[in-house]
Design a protein around this motif. Structure first.
Motif, PDB file in Angstrom:
ATOM      1  N   SER A 183     -26.880  76.441  15.396  1.00 27.14           N
ATOM      2  CA  SER A 183     -27.811  77.485  15.799  1.00 27.14           C
ATOM      3  C   SER A 183     -28.717  76.976  16.920  1.00 27.14           C
ATOM      4  CB  SER A 183     -28.670  77.913  14.609  1.00 27.14           C
ATOM      5  OG  SER A 183     -27.873  78.443  13.574  1.00 27.14           O
ATOM      6  N   GLY A 184     -28.916  77.810  17.924  1.00 24.62           N
ATOM      7  CA  GLY A 184     -29.766  77.425  19.038  1.00 24.62           C
ATOM      8  C   GLY A 184     -29.047  76.693  20.147  1.00 24.62           C
ATOM      9  N   ALA A 185     -27.734  76.491  20.001  1.00 23.48           N
ATOM     10  CA  ALA A 185     -26.986  75.773  21.038  1.00 23.48           C
ATOM     11  C   ALA A 185     -26.754  76.635  22.271  1.00 23.48           C
ATOM     12  CB  ALA A 185     -25.648  75.285  20.484  1.00 23.48           C
ATOM     13  N   GLY A 186     -26.861  77.961  22.118  1.00 24.07           N
ATOM     14  CA  GLY A 186     -26.688  78.847  23.265  1.00 24.07           C
ATOM     15  C   GLY A 186     -25.405  79.646  23.242  1.00 24.07           C
ATOM     16  N   LYS A 187     -24.765  79.777  22.072  1.00 20.04           N
ATOM     17  CA  LYS A 187     -23.487  80.505  22.000  1.00 20.04           C
ATOM     18  C   LYS A 187     -23.654  81.983  22.354  1.00 20.04           C
ATOM     19  CE  LYS A 187     -22.620  79.515  17.700  1.00 20.04           C
ATOM     20  NZ  LYS A 187     -23.920  78.837  17.433  1.00 20.04           N
ATOM     21  N   SER A 188     -24.644  82.643  21.747  1.00 22.04           N
ATOM     22  CA  SER A 188     -24.843  84.067  22.006  1.00 22.04           C
ATOM     23  C   SER A 188     -25.339  84.305  23.428  1.00 22.04           C
ATOM     24  CB  SER A 188     -25.825  84.654  20.994  1.00 22.04           C
ATOM     25  OG  SER A 188     -25.270  84.601  19.689  1.00 22.04           O
ATOM     26  N   GLU A 198     -26.335  92.343  27.815  1.00 23.43           N
ATOM     27  CA  GLU A 198     -26.938  91.847  26.586  1.00 23.43           C
ATOM     28  C   GLU A 198     -26.297  92.541  25.389  1.00 23.43           C
ATOM     29  OE1 GLU A 198     -29.389  89.426  26.200  1.00 23.43           O
ATOM     30  OE2 GLU A 198     -29.028  89.027  28.331  1.00 23.43           O
ATOM     31  N   ARG A 199     -25.323  91.908  24.781  1.00 19.68           N
ATOM     32  CA  ARG A 199     -24.680  92.474  23.594  1.00 19.68           C
ATOM     33  C   ARG A 199     -25.084  91.748  22.330  1.00 19.68           C
ATOM     34  NH1 ARG A 199     -20.506  92.309  19.943  1.00 19.68           N
ATOM     35  NH2 ARG A 199     -19.252  94.209  19.690  1.00 19.68           N
ATOM     36  N   MET A 200     -25.162  90.422  22.413  1.00 20.20           N
ATOM     37  CA  MET A 200     -25.494  89.602  21.255  1.00 20.20           C
ATOM     38  C   MET A 200     -26.989  89.304  21.241  1.00 20.20           C
ATOM     39  SD  MET A 200     -22.461  89.454  20.122  1.00 20.20           S
ATOM     40  CE  MET A 200     -22.653  88.334  18.733  1.00 20.20           C
ATOM     41  N   THR A 216     -26.876  85.125  15.330  1.00 22.74           N
ATOM     42  CA  THR A 216     -25.579  85.729  15.061  1.00 22.74           C
ATOM     43  C   THR A 216     -25.334  85.654  13.561  1.00 22.74           C
ATOM     44  OG1 THR A 216     -24.698  85.072  17.221  1.00 22.74           O
ATOM     45  CG2 THR A 216     -23.100  85.593  15.506  1.00 22.74           C
ATOM     46  N   THR A 217     -25.143  86.804  12.926  1.00 19.66           N
ATOM     47  CA  THR A 217     -25.017  86.840  11.465  1.00 19.66           C
ATOM     48  C   THR A 217     -23.582  87.032  10.994  1.00 19.66           C
ATOM     49  OG1 THR A 217     -25.480  89.226  11.496  1.00 19.66           O
ATOM     50  CG2 THR A 217     -27.361  87.731  11.194  1.00 19.66           C
ATOM     51  N   ILE A 231     -14.726  85.053  20.613  1.00 18.61           N
ATOM     52  CA  ILE A 231     -15.261  85.201  19.270  1.00 18.61           C
ATOM     53  C   ILE A 231     -16.542  84.382  19.171  1.00 18.61           C
ATOM     54  CG2 ILE A 231     -14.848  84.882  16.800  1.00 18.61           C
ATOM     55  CD1 ILE A 231     -11.840  85.044  17.393  1.00 18.61           C
ATOM     56  N   ASP A 232     -17.660  85.066  18.943  1.00 19.86           N
ATOM     57  CA  ASP A 232     -18.935  84.369  18.711  1.00 19.86           C
ATOM     58  C   ASP A 232     -19.093  84.182  17.206  1.00 19.86           C
ATOM     59  OD1 ASP A 232     -21.344  83.152  19.097  1.00 19.86           O
ATOM     60  OD2 ASP A 232     -22.460  84.990  19.536  1.00 19.86           O
ATOM     61  N   THR A 233     -19.676  83.064  16.792  1.00 20.30           N
ATOM     62  CA  THR A 233     -19.798  82.745  15.371  1.00 20.30           C
ATOM     63  C   THR A 233     -21.222  82.308  15.048  1.00 20.30           C
ATOM     64  OG1 THR A 233     -19.228  80.401  15.642  1.00 20.30           O
ATOM     65  CG2 THR A 233     -17.404  81.930  15.319  1.00 20.30           C
ATOM     66  N   PRO A 234     -21.663  82.491  13.801  1.00 23.73           N
ATOM     67  CA  PRO A 234     -22.969  81.953  13.396  1.00 23.73           C
ATOM     68  C   PRO A 234     -22.967  80.431  13.462  1.00 23.73           C
ATOM     69  CG  PRO A 234     -22.142  83.566  11.807  1.00 23.73           C
ATOM     70  CD  PRO A 234     -21.012  83.241  12.728  1.00 23.73           C
ATOM     71  N   GLY A 235     -24.135  79.851  13.602  1.00 20.15           N
ATOM     72  CA  GLY A 235     -24.242  78.396  13.619  1.00 20.15           C
ATOM     73  C   GLY A 235     -23.782  77.790  12.305  1.00 20.15           C
TER      74      GLY A 235
END
Length: 324
Positions: A183-188, A198-200, A216-217, A231-235
């Motif tokens: 989390s917080g790495a910048g994926k979204s 701005e989608r995520m 991201t939940t 594909i974006d994923t939660p941390g």
């Protein structure tokens, strides 16, 4: 197909508790129900459809899970052995790591173990490259013995489209990629930049420890303008091996040294003539990498034993009836 002549193929773009969103074309997702057995508590998670899977759909319900080409999964958290599928039928896994307090070569080693175990191609993406070239150079040097020559390392500013365009060669038409990282790495943020909108939802990173919240939940498959699917994923905080990976593929330098050990079954602990420990003492093998090799080897061996035990003695589903 013969058992379901009216069924149509579709791809899972979102996974929810009792159902899925699937699509037969970009931006045409519809909700469908899952197979009843997938909703049973004892159904192994890896046997359910995940984001990226191809399924057959008939009358608003999934009727068949089609074979997977590749998969990335991890050992699920908890006392009992289970697997969690992160994404399926993917070509590339972008391991996203920020050039701040998030940067951790040992965690990247774990990601590479899981990625290679599923058959996809790994790519390391260092975000927050706007912090300066010195941080980028230091990170590349720290990763030199981790990734080897076959894994690209790309540094980007996730908020800048021109910088993120460096990923274009790996996100061409027809490619499916998944973003993984803490989390917080910048994926979204990176997802939004690649989309051009701005989608995520994104969140601020705490200044105290450079850690982010789970903005991201759930996992979602998103078509990109380039023709790729992302594909974006939660941390993920916990990265446990499944027992199906091959340790040697991820530590080729240590495996090469092990060939020089006096004893073929050397455990690299207190045995005489151990070439691996000699390399650590000589400074040619980093002690942190060696320690992580031993730790991952132990975790992998334990997971492999649990996996074999589960295969020998599969647990019945909670819907099974016992004979009296």
């Amino acid at each position: 197909m013969d058992a379901h002549p009216r069924a149509a193929p579709a791809r899972v773009v979102e996974q929810h508790r009792t159902g899925y969103l699937v699509a037969q074309a970009p931006d045409e997702a519809v909700g469908v129900e899952s197979l009843p057995e997938w909703q049973l508590p004892r159904c192994p998670p890896e046997q359910r459809a995940a984001v990226g899977d191809w399924v057959l759909v008939e009358d608003g319900r999934v009727v068949v899970l089609l074979p997977r080409r590749t998969v990335i999964k991890r050992g699920a958290a908890g006392e009992h052995y289970r697997q969690q599928v992160i994404a399926a039928n993917i070509d590339r896994v972008l391991v996203v790591c920020g050039l701040d307090g998030d940067f951790n070569p040992r965690r990247i080693e774990r990601y590479l173990l899981l990625v290679r175990g599923g058959g996809a191609e790994p790519l390391i993406v260092l975000t927050k490259a706007d912090h300066g070239s010195a941080e980028v150079d230091a990170a590349r040097e720290a990763l030199a013995d981790v990734v080897g020559a076959d894994v690209p390392v790309i540094a980007v500013n996730a908020r800048d489209a021109a910088s993120a365009s460096a990923l274009a060669p790996w996100l061409g038409e027809g490619v499916t990629a998944v973003l993984v990282g803490s989390s917080g790495a910048g994926k979204s943020t990176l997802t939004n930049t690649l989309l051009g909108r701005e989608r995520m939802r994104t969140g601020e990173v705490r200044a105290s420890d450079d850690r982010g919240r789970h903005t991201t939940t759930h996992r979602a498959l998103i078509p990109l303008p380039s023709g790729a699917c992302l594909i974006d994923t939660p941390g993920m905080r916990e990265l446990k091996p499944t027992g199906e990976e091959v340790i040697a593929e991820n530590f080729t330098d240590i495996e090469a040294l092990a060939e020089q050990c006096r004893f073929r079954d050397c455990g690299h602990c207190n045995e005489p003539g151990c070439a691996v420990r000699a390399a650590v003492q000589a400074g040619t093998l980093g002690p942190a990498r060696f320690a992580n090799f031993l730790k991952l080897s132990d975790e992998h061996a334990a997971a492999a034993r649990q996996l074999e035990e589960r295969r020998r003695n599969p647990q019945p589903t909670s819907g099974s009836k016992r004979r009296r």
